[in-house]
Design a protein around this motif. Structure first.
Motif, mmCIF file in Angstrom:
data_model
loop_
_atom_site.group_PDB
_atom_site.id
_atom_site.type_symbol
_atom_site.label_atom_id
_atom_site.label_comp_id
_atom_site.label_asym_id
_atom_site.label_seq_id
_atom_site.Cartn_x
_atom_site.Cartn_y
_atom_site.Cartn_z
ATOM 1 N N ASN A 1 45.618 41.836 40.739
ATOM 2 C CA ASN A 1 43.948 42.651 40.703
ATOM 3 C C ASN A 1 43.201 42.910 39.602
ATOM 4 O OD1 ASN A 1 42.325 44.231 43.011
ATOM 5 N ND2 ASN A 1 43.337 45.973 41.969
ATOM 6 N N PRO A 2 42.978 41.653 38.973
ATOM 7 C CA PRO A 2 42.035 41.486 37.903
ATOM 8 C C PRO A 2 40.784 42.427 38.258
ATOM 9 C CG PRO A 2 41.551 39.801 39.151
ATOM 10 C CD PRO A 2 42.975 40.285 39.954
ATOM 11 N N PHE A 3 40.287 42.405 36.417
ATOM 12 C CA PHE A 3 39.124 43.186 36.969
ATOM 13 C C PHE A 3 37.485 42.448 37.174
ATOM 14 C CE2 PHE A 3 34.930 44.650 34.442
ATOM 15 C CZ PHE A 3 35.222 45.650 34.798
ATOM 16 N N PRO A 4 37.011 42.523 38.695
ATOM 17 C CA PRO A 4 35.887 41.676 38.578
ATOM 18 C C PRO A 4 35.012 41.311 38.087
ATOM 19 C CG PRO A 4 35.105 44.036 39.185
ATOM 20 C CD PRO A 4 36.642 44.146 38.315
ATOM 21 N N MET A 5 34.807 39.928 38.099
ATOM 22 C CA MET A 5 34.179 38.858 37.173
ATOM 23 C C MET A 5 33.065 38.853 37.757
ATOM 24 S SD MET A 5 36.640 35.896 36.489
ATOM 25 C CE MET A 5 36.457 35.200 38.269
ATOM 26 N N GLU A 6 31.534 38.247 37.150
ATOM 27 C CA GLU A 6 30.850 38.471 37.045
ATOM 28 C C GLU A 6 30.321 37.418 38.411
ATOM 29 O OE1 GLU A 6 26.124 36.905 35.297
ATOM 30 O OE2 GLU A 6 27.771 37.284 34.232
ATOM 31 N N LEU A 7 30.081 37.174 39.534
ATOM 32 C CA LEU A 7 29.212 36.621 40.450
ATOM 33 C C LEU A 7 28.576 34.765 39.639
ATOM 34 C CD1 LEU A 7 30.148 36.284 43.672
ATOM 35 C CD2 LEU A 7 27.101 36.617 44.178
ATOM 36 N N GLU B 1 38.185 31.231 50.564
ATOM 37 C CA GLU B 1 39.187 31.680 50.939
ATOM 38 C C GLU B 1 39.246 33.420 50.597
ATOM 39 O OE1 GLU B 1 41.989 30.633 52.852
ATOM 40 O OE2 GLU B 1 41.219 28.780 52.507
ATOM 41 N N VAL B 2 37.910 33.310 51.816
ATOM 42 C CA VAL B 2 37.438 34.848 51.082
ATOM 43 C C VAL B 2 38.497 36.492 51.603
ATOM 44 C CG1 VAL B 2 35.709 36.716 51.646
ATOM 45 C CG2 VAL B 2 35.366 33.946 51.690
ATOM 46 N N VAL B 3 39.472 36.655 51.164
ATOM 47 C CA VAL B 3 40.098 37.795 51.575
ATOM 48 C C VAL B 3 39.253 39.351 51.946
ATOM 49 C CG1 VAL B 3 41.785 38.767 50.840
ATOM 50 C CG2 VAL B 3 41.010 36.818 49.922
ATOM 51 N N ALA B 4 38.832 39.791 51.004
ATOM 52 C CA ALA B 4 38.258 40.992 51.519
ATOM 53 C C ALA B 4 37.431 42.003 50.759
ATOM 54 C CB ALA B 4 39.502 42.002 51.164
ATOM 55 N N ILE B 5 36.701 42.582 51.394
ATOM 56 C CA ILE B 5 34.541 43.142 50.712
ATOM 57 C C ILE B 5 35.807 44.747 50.237
ATOM 58 C CG2 ILE B 5 33.134 43.577 50.625
ATOM 59 C CD1 ILE B 5 32.524 41.529 52.423
ATOM 60 N N GLU B 6 35.109 44.886 49.376
ATOM 61 C CA GLU B 6 35.651 46.590 49.154
ATOM 62 C C GLU B 6 34.218 47.169 48.883
ATOM 63 O OE1 GLU B 6 37.960 49.130 45.358
ATOM 64 O OE2 GLU B 6 38.617 46.791 45.979
ATOM 65 N N ALA B 7 33.734 48.344 48.932
ATOM 66 C CA ALA B 7 33.132 49.436 48.118
ATOM 67 C C ALA B 7 33.274 49.809 47.352
ATOM 68 C CB ALA B 7 32.230 49.811 49.260
ATOM 69 N N ASP B 8 33.322 50.085 45.505
ATOM 70 C CA ASP B 8 33.487 50.794 44.477
ATOM 71 C C ASP B 8 33.002 52.044 43.622
ATOM 72 O OD1 ASP B 8 34.601 51.359 42.091
ATOM 73 O OD2 ASP B 8 35.146 49.409 41.347
ATOM 74 N N LEU C 1 29.729 46.321 45.207
ATOM 75 C CA LEU C 1 30.876 45.365 46.079
ATOM 76 C C LEU C 1 31.733 44.949 45.373
ATOM 77 C CD1 LEU C 1 28.307 45.765 49.499
ATOM 78 C CD2 LEU C 1 29.828 47.412 48.249
ATOM 79 N N ILE C 2 32.801 44.843 45.436
ATOM 80 C CA ILE C 2 34.239 43.606 44.994
ATOM 81 C C ILE C 2 34.154 42.415 46.197
ATOM 82 C CG2 ILE C 2 35.898 43.502 43.941
ATOM 83 C CD1 ILE C 2 34.074 45.605 42.481
ATOM 84 N N LEU C 3 34.108 41.792 45.902
ATOM 85 C CA LEU C 3 34.925 40.137 46.702
ATOM 86 C C LEU C 3 36.052 39.932 46.209
ATOM 87 C CD1 LEU C 3 33.612 38.227 49.181
ATOM 88 C CD2 LEU C 3 33.001 37.414 47.855
ATOM 89 N N SER C 4 36.623 39.768 47.265
ATOM 90 C CA SER C 4 38.493 39.215 46.794
ATOM 91 C C SER C 4 38.273 38.138 47.408
ATOM 92 C CB SER C 4 39.359 40.178 47.219
ATOM 93 O OG SER C 4 39.316 41.332 46.204
ATOM 94 N N TYR D 1 30.553 41.443 43.724
ATOM 95 C CA TYR D 1 29.177 40.859 45.282
ATOM 96 C C TYR D 1 28.093 41.184 44.833
ATOM 97 C CZ TYR D 1 28.373 37.779 49.379
ATOM 98 O OH TYR D 1 27.984 37.050 49.969
ATOM 99 N N ALA D 2 27.883 43.038 44.509
ATOM 100 C CA ALA D 2 26.493 43.341 44.801
ATOM 101 C C ALA D 2 26.603 44.550 44.206
ATOM 102 C CB ALA D 2 25.554 43.363 46.140
ATOM 103 N N THR D 3 25.701 45.389 43.718
ATOM 104 C CA THR D 3 25.017 46.481 43.018
ATOM 105 C C THR D 3 24.638 47.211 43.700
ATOM 106 O OG1 THR D 3 23.690 45.555 40.968
ATOM 107 C CG2 THR D 3 26.321 45.292 41.034
ATOM 108 N N TYR D 4 24.521 47.954 43.329
ATOM 109 C CA TYR D 4 23.131 49.170 43.725
ATOM 110 C C TYR D 4 22.720 50.733 43.267
ATOM 111 C CZ TYR D 4 27.292 51.677 45.835
ATOM 112 O OH TYR D 4 29.089 52.521 45.876
ATOM 113 N N LYS D 5 21.754 51.163 42.831
ATOM 114 C CA LYS D 5 22.045 52.486 42.467
ATOM 115 C C LYS D 5 22.328 53.198 43.556
ATOM 116 C CE LYS D 5 17.559 55.232 41.092
ATOM 117 N NZ LYS D 5 16.561 55.379 40.962
ATOM 118 N N LYS D 6 23.375 53.960 42.052
ATOM 119 C CA LYS D 6 24.238 55.256 42.802
ATOM 120 C C LYS D 6 23.242 56.387 42.471
ATOM 121 C CE LYS D 6 28.629 57.176 41.542
ATOM 122 N NZ LYS D 6 29.783 57.029 40.559
ATOM 123 N N THR D 7 23.546 57.223 44.268
ATOM 124 C CA THR D 7 22.662 57.690 44.758
ATOM 125 C C THR D 7 24.025 58.576 45.360
ATOM 126 O OG1 THR D 7 21.840 57.140 46.457
ATOM 127 C CG2 THR D 7 20.683 57.280 44.074
#
Length: 376
Positions: free
Chosen positions: A219-225, A297-304, A310-313, A322-328
């Motif tokens: 379950n590695p650290f997510p990389m840049e897309l 081989e898309v597996v899952a998407i997780e909201a971190d 968003l993390i794409l596995s 996979y994407a970022t957003y402003k944290k509010t």
């Protein structure tokens, strides 16, 4: 909390929280600003390597039945099974695991096991091995023996989900002309391993309670897309389960990208009106984007929510931001509600790629499922 198991056990469903709505597209920007089987399958641990023969007397039939029952109940028995109603030539892809089990042999060493099935579980095979014969030659010979023993052609592709076995499995497959596919989209296999742990391994005389898996899943650290996977906008969305099934069916009739799951096999029973959470991605280059995604081989998407992304596995052990957003407080609540909705549906969610977020049509559609790692 909803859980997954084989048919006929069904997934209990909880309604999606009414505190959040996913149907209205969000204007959050990207960082740079699967053939459902209709077969009903018996509980897997009941399959054995017995081939029933016609007997000339009722007494002989009863003896044979008693013998089968004893072997089916034996946790040391191996499985060699092919559904008689399945055309062997139609099985072109296998799912495979080759790994140690929490079982010790007479030498006090961990037993290894080869487990093979197809996505509909029409083909099932298991075989134990001592730990001193684990190599690509042993695996290659075993794959060939499955083909011979069951009278099925060698598959075109073999999926597997352990990165530690990449070299051995890849070498074995390539030597006999099979394409190896590293992928955690081995849903049938993963659920079978979970079921075997409860019904077979824990009952084996050599079972070691508390033994940790030798080859733990990464379950590695997510990389840049990568640049080719960027979209332009994305939104948390939802679709009624009936519409999700329509999208799955369209994968067979329309020429667009995506992947399905065998909902019959998974025993998923959700009301047609239940809203399934998903992620919609819009791009002016939607078709090329969907084509690139189709090979991942898309597996899952997780909201971190801790990282506001968003993390794409994909594949075996690849994770992308996979994407970022402003944290509010608002965006955090929406991401948490999306994750809660996904869990309420047993981990079921989807990814849709579109030309525009307001479009009713998808260029690509992937039905996804969050699954915990198998206990072995």
């Amino acid at each position: 909390m909803a859980t997954l198991s084989f048919n006929p056990t069904r997934i209990p469903h909880k309604p999606i929280s009414k505190t959040a709505s996913f149907s209205k597209p969000s204007e959050l920007l990207f960082p740079f600003s699967l053939k459902p089987s209709k077969h009903h399958v018996k509980p897997l641990h009941l399959q054995s390597n017995i081939i029933t023969k016609l007997s000339v007397s009722t007494q002989e039939e009863e003896v044979e039945t008693e013998k089968e029952d004893l072997e089916e109940d034996d946790p040391t028995a191996e499985t060699v099974y092919l559904d008689q109603e399945t055309d062997p030539d139609s099985i072109v892809e296998w799912e495979l695991d080759f790994c140690s089990r929490p079982i010790l042999d007479v030498r006090g060493k961990k037993v290894w096991e080869l487990v093979v099935c197809d996505d509909s579980l029409s083909l099932q095979f298991t075989k134990y091995f001592p730990n001193n014969v684990i190599n690509s030659i042993t695996l290659k010979d075993a794959i060939v023996s499955i083909s011979v023993d069951l009278g099925v052609p060698l598959p075109e592709r073999i999926r597997f989900f352990r990165s530690q076995m990449l070299t051995i499995i890849t070498k074995a497959c390539k030597e006999i002309g099979i394409k190896p596919i590293p992928s955690k989209r081995c849903i049938s296999l993963l659920l079978w391993l979970e079921e075997r742990y409860e019904t077979v391994y824990t009952r084996h005389p050599g079972f070691q309670k508390g033994a940790k898996p030798l080859l733990a899943l990464d379950n590695p650290f997510p990389m840049e897309l990568p640049d080719n996977l960027f979209g332009e906008k994305w939104a948390f969305v939802q679709l009624p389960f009936s519409a999700v099934r329509e999208e799955i069916a369209s994968l067979e009739t329309r020429f667009f990208f995506g992947a399905s799951l065998d909902l019959d096999l998974l025993g998923i029973e959700i009301d047609d009106k239940t809203m399934i959470p998903g992620l919609a991605v819009a791009s002016s280059r939607a078709e090329p984007l969907a084509a690139w995604m189709n090979g991942l081989e898309v597996v899952a998407i997780e909201a971190d929510t801790s990282r506001a992304c968003l993390i794409l596995s994909v594949g075996i052990a690849t994770r992308y931001v996979y994407a970022t957003y402003k944290k509010t407080p608002v965006t955090t609540a929406e991401a948490e509600a999306w994750e809660a909705a996904k869990k309420a549906c047993g981990g079921l969610h989807f990814l849709a790629i579109q030309n525009d977020l307001d479009s009713d049509d998808c260029v690509g559609f992937w039905l996804l499922l969050d699954l915990p790692p198998p206990p072995v």
